[in-house]
Design an enzyme around this catalytic site. Structure first.
Site, PDB file in Angstrom:
ATOM      1  N   GLN A   9       0.826  -1.206   0.000  1.00  0.00           N
ATOM      2  CA  GLN A   9       0.000   0.000   0.000  1.00  0.00           C
ATOM      3  C   GLN A   9       0.862   1.259   0.000  1.00  0.00           C
ATOM      4  OE1 GLN A   9      -3.330  -0.856   2.351  1.00  0.00           O
ATOM      5  NE2 GLN A   9      -4.242   1.154   2.217  1.00  0.00           N
ATOM      6  N   SER A  94       3.953  -6.474   2.657  1.00  0.00           N
ATOM      7  CA  SER A  94       2.642  -6.400   3.295  1.00  0.00           C
ATOM      8  C   SER A  94       1.595  -7.067   2.404  1.00  0.00           C
ATOM      9  CB  SER A  94       2.297  -4.942   3.625  1.00  0.00           C
ATOM     10  OG  SER A  94       1.132  -4.858   4.412  1.00  0.00           O
ATOM     11  N   LEU A  95       0.612  -6.308   1.890  1.00  0.00           N
ATOM     12  CA  LEU A  95      -0.397  -6.944   1.034  1.00  0.00           C
ATOM     13  C   LEU A  95       0.234  -7.585  -0.196  1.00  0.00           C
ATOM     14  CD1 LEU A  95      -1.427  -5.511  -1.891  1.00  0.00           C
ATOM     15  CD2 LEU A  95      -1.739  -3.617  -0.331  1.00  0.00           C
ATOM     16  N   ARG A 119      -9.325  -8.220   4.070  1.00  0.00           N
ATOM     17  CA  ARG A 119      -8.201  -7.693   4.857  1.00  0.00           C
ATOM     18  C   ARG A 119      -8.280  -6.173   4.980  1.00  0.00           C
ATOM     19  NH1 ARG A 119      -2.744  -6.085   3.768  1.00  0.00           N
ATOM     20  NH2 ARG A 119      -1.162  -6.952   5.191  1.00  0.00           N
ATOM     21  N   HIS A 203       0.009  -3.116  10.936  1.00  0.00           N
ATOM     22  CA  HIS A 203       1.157  -3.886  11.446  1.00  0.00           C
ATOM     23  C   HIS A 203       1.541  -3.507  12.872  1.00  0.00           C
ATOM     24  CE1 HIS A 203       1.630  -5.749   7.578  1.00  0.00           C
ATOM     25  NE2 HIS A 203       1.644  -4.553   7.007  1.00  0.00           N
ATOM     26  N   GLN A 252       1.192 -11.572  10.117  1.00  0.00           N
ATOM     27  CA  GLN A 252       1.625 -10.368   9.390  1.00  0.00           C
ATOM     28  C   GLN A 252       0.735  -9.159   9.690  1.00  0.00           C
ATOM     29  OE1 GLN A 252       0.166  -9.091   5.772  1.00  0.00           O
ATOM     30  NE2 GLN A 252       1.883  -9.909   4.599  1.00  0.00           N
TER      31      GLN A 252
END
Length: 310
Positions: A9, A94-95, A119, A203, A252
């Protein structure tokens, strides 16, 4: 040896994958599959905006995955890229880990899109708007960032969210605690500390409700072992079977993205070429600072495809 890496992101931009989809049917097919999976014309939002709607977490996450997989499918068709022959390993920020899993055959594009929609919504819903915050520390290392976060917490949450490499570490947590960290940073010899324009504190421990939601969602999805090693954010090491992958994806949500260590580990295993697929060039820039001897490039446009060489 080559690694494929997938952005997270912040890399989204109006127009991403638009030219690829116009020129290559393989890219169009990926965007159509994501549109169908979400029952939404996400591809139109990616191509035309508006930017504020594309930036919403629930849209940005599947959109970035779609752009990445569109670029991969075009390289496979146009350049003959064969994952198991030409790629040593994959990783996503991340994603981007979901895009990496889809690329490695662990997850279908449809399931990746639906999981990322869940998510994004779960992360957004985990905290009231404005209650959490994130800040980037520039010119520091992980140990100093941990010490700063601990001092700034004062009974609230202030965690290390991303160890991005190149002296950049991101903190996440309660707004007041993160603001204290930014105020304290100069006295700790940290070059710059800036609040980030994000919709939630990703996170960190405040994302626990989202982790629980992802645990449920991932339990209902079929996962395969990746066709090439996948370096997980939370371990900075390859993960293997479906159960291990599920556990890493759940962890995560609240855990640190260990990007610096992941890139260093891949470089240490012999990877000397990193190719960022999809929107932007953020990860390629980080690679150059983490593994200076490695080549780093980005593929997100038809010109990038034309320049790509096996």
């Amino acid at each position: 040896m080559r690694a494929l890496i997938f952005p997270g992101q912040g890399s989204q931009a109006v127009g991403m994958a638009k030219d690829l989809a116009a020129e290559f049917p393989q890219a169009r097919a990926v965007l159509d599959e994501v549109d169908d999976a979400l029952n939404q014309k996400l591809s139109h939002l990616m191509a035309e905006g508006p930017a504020d709607e594309l930036t919403l977490t629930a849209n940005a996450q599947p959109a970035l995955m779609a752009a990445s997989l569109a670029a991969l499918r075009v390289l496979e068709a146009e350049k003959g890229l064969d994952l198991t022959r030409d790629v040593a390993c994959v990783a996503g920020h991340s994603l981007g880990e979901y895009a990496a899993l889809a690329a490695a055959g662990s997850l279908s594009i449809t399931d990746a899109a639906r999981l990322l929609r869940i998510r994004g919504e779960a992360m957004q819903a985990a905290m009231p708007p404005g209650a959490g915050a994130m800040a980037a520390l520039i010119g520091t290392d992980l140990a100093a960032a941990h010490a700063l976060a601990e001092e700034a917490a004062q009974g609230e949450v202030c965690d290390v969210a991303n160890d991005n490499g190149g002296g950049q570490v991101v903190l996440s947590g309660s707004r007041a605690a993160v603001e204290r960290a930014v105020a304290l940073a100069p006295s700790k010899g940290i070059k710059r500390a800036v609040m980030l324009n994000v919709s939630a504190p990703f996170h960190c421990r405040l994302m626990a409700p989202a982790a629980m939601r992802m645990s449920q969602a991932l339990a209902a999805v079929e996962l395969n072992a990746p066709r090439v090693p996948l370096y997980a954010n939370v371990t900075a090491a390859p993960v293997g079977g479906p159960d291990e992958i599920r556990a890493a994806l759940v962890e995560q949500v609240t855990g640190t993205v260990r990007w610096r260590e992941s890139i260093a580990a891949m470089a240490g295993s012999g990877v000397d070429r990193f190719v960022e697929l999809g929107a932007g060039k953020v990860l390629a820039g980080l690679v150059k600072r983490i593994a200076p001897g490695a080549q780093a490039s980005s593929v997100g446009t038809p010109a990038d495809v034309a320049a790509f060489a096996l």
